[in-house]
Scaffold this active site. Sequence first.
Site, PDB file in Angstrom:
ATOM      1  N   ASN A  72      79.920  43.488  54.145  1.00  0.00           N
ATOM      2  CA  ASN A  72      80.986  42.676  53.547  1.00  0.00           C
ATOM      3  C   ASN A  72      80.483  41.602  52.568  1.00  0.00           C
ATOM      4  O   ASN A  72      81.096  40.550  52.410  1.00  0.00           O
ATOM      5  CB  ASN A  72      81.886  42.080  54.632  1.00  0.00           C
ATOM      6  N   GLU A 107      72.506  27.044  60.796  1.00  0.00           N
ATOM      7  CA  GLU A 107      72.130  28.153  59.906  1.00  0.00           C
ATOM      8  C   GLU A 107      71.323  27.662  58.700  1.00  0.00           C
ATOM      9  O   GLU A 107      70.444  28.369  58.205  1.00  0.00           O
ATOM     10  CB  GLU A 107      73.397  28.878  59.447  1.00  0.00           C
ATOM     11  N   ARG A 139      85.202  29.621  53.194  1.00  0.00           N
ATOM     12  CA  ARG A 139      85.793  30.772  53.891  1.00  0.00           C
ATOM     13  C   ARG A 139      87.048  31.261  53.170  1.00  0.00           C
ATOM     14  O   ARG A 139      87.352  32.447  53.168  1.00  0.00           O
ATOM     15  CB  ARG A 139      86.032  30.449  55.361  1.00  0.00           C
ATOM     16  N   TYR A 183      72.015  36.202  64.194  1.00  0.00           N
ATOM     17  CA  TYR A 183      73.308  36.656  64.714  1.00  0.00           C
ATOM     18  C   TYR A 183      73.337  36.732  66.243  1.00  0.00           C
ATOM     19  O   TYR A 183      74.155  37.466  66.806  1.00  0.00           O
ATOM     20  CB  TYR A 183      73.665  38.012  64.101  1.00  0.00           C
ATOM     21  N   THR A 208      86.949  38.723  56.980  1.00  0.00           N
ATOM     22  CA  THR A 208      85.751  39.509  57.322  1.00  0.00           C
ATOM     23  C   THR A 208      85.893  40.970  56.896  1.00  0.00           C
ATOM     24  O   THR A 208      84.985  41.560  56.327  1.00  0.00           O
ATOM     25  CB  THR A 208      85.513  39.454  58.855  1.00  0.00           C
ATOM     26  N   LYS A 262      74.620  39.344  50.989  1.00  0.00           N
ATOM     27  CA  LYS A 262      74.056  40.347  51.903  1.00  0.00           C
ATOM     28  C   LYS A 262      73.439  41.530  51.147  1.00  0.00           C
ATOM     29  O   LYS A 262      73.689  41.716  49.950  1.00  0.00           O
ATOM     30  CB  LYS A 262      75.164  40.809  52.855  1.00  0.00           C
ATOM     31  N   HIS A 288      78.080  36.083  53.645  1.00  0.00           N
ATOM     32  CA  HIS A 288      78.282  35.361  54.894  1.00  0.00           C
ATOM     33  C   HIS A 288      78.674  33.930  54.561  1.00  0.00           C
ATOM     34  O   HIS A 288      78.201  33.373  53.564  1.00  0.00           O
ATOM     35  CB  HIS A 288      76.985  35.342  55.709  1.00  0.00           C
ATOM     36  N   PHE A 292      78.934  45.885  67.744  1.00  0.00           N
ATOM     37  CA  PHE A 292      78.404  46.104  66.400  1.00  0.00           C
ATOM     38  C   PHE A 292      77.084  45.365  66.157  1.00  0.00           C
ATOM     39  O   PHE A 292      76.544  45.410  65.052  1.00  0.00           O
ATOM     40  CB  PHE A 292      79.433  45.698  65.340  1.00  0.00           C
ATOM     41  N   ARG A 299      85.054  38.849  48.933  1.00  0.00           N
ATOM     42  CA  ARG A 299      85.018  40.103  49.699  1.00  0.00           C
ATOM     43  C   ARG A 299      86.003  41.127  49.153  1.00  0.00           C
ATOM     44  O   ARG A 299      85.724  42.329  49.165  1.00  0.00           O
ATOM     45  CB  ARG A 299      85.258  39.821  51.182  1.00  0.00           C
TER      46      ARG A 299
END
Length: 140
Positions: free
Chosen positions: A114, A128, A87, A51, A93, A11, A117, A59, A104
Site C-alpha cells: 500500500n 518509529e 493519515r 511491525y 490502509t 514502501k 506507511h 498477515f 494510496r
Amino acid sequence: MAGNRTLTMIKPDAVKAGNIGNILQMMNSAGFKIVAMKYTKLSKEKAGEFYAVHKERPFYGELVDFMSSGPIVAAILEKDNAVEDFRTLIGATNPADAAEGTIRAKYATSIGENAVHGSDSDENAQIESSFHFAGTEVFA
Ligand code: CMP
C-alpha cells in the site's frame, strides 16, 4: 495536544514503481516539511521488529517479507497535527477504500502493498522515528 511530527516510509512497491519523487512531492505540497530522510533497506529481522505490534496477525509474515523485499525511503515529517493530517493525506490502509486524491488511492495496489506507511499516534511516531533515526540525523 497533538504532536507535530510523524514517521513515514515509502514502501518497496512504490520505490520499485518509480514513485518516490511523486510521493515526496505530494507530502511537500500538503505542507509537510522533511526533517530527516534516508534511502535504506530493512532486513527481515528489522522489519519484524518495526511491525512487532502486528505479530499475532495472520498477515504478519507476508508484511515482514514484503517490507524487507527491497529498498524503502524513511522520513520524519513535520507539520501541525502531523499524525492525523498525514493519515488523511495517505488515505485508508486498503486502497480500495482510500479517498480520491490520497497517496494510496494513486499509488497503492493492495492492502498489503500500500505504497506508504504513516504513524498511527504521536507515541508511535516517536518510537518509529527513533527506530530509523539517531538524533544527529534530524534537522529541524
Ligand atoms: P501500515 O500502515 O504500514 O501498517 C501495518 C501494515 O500491515 C499496513 O500498512 C498494511 O500494509 C499491512 N496490512 C494490514 N492489513 C493487512 C491485511 N489484511 N493483509 C496484508 N497486509 C495487511
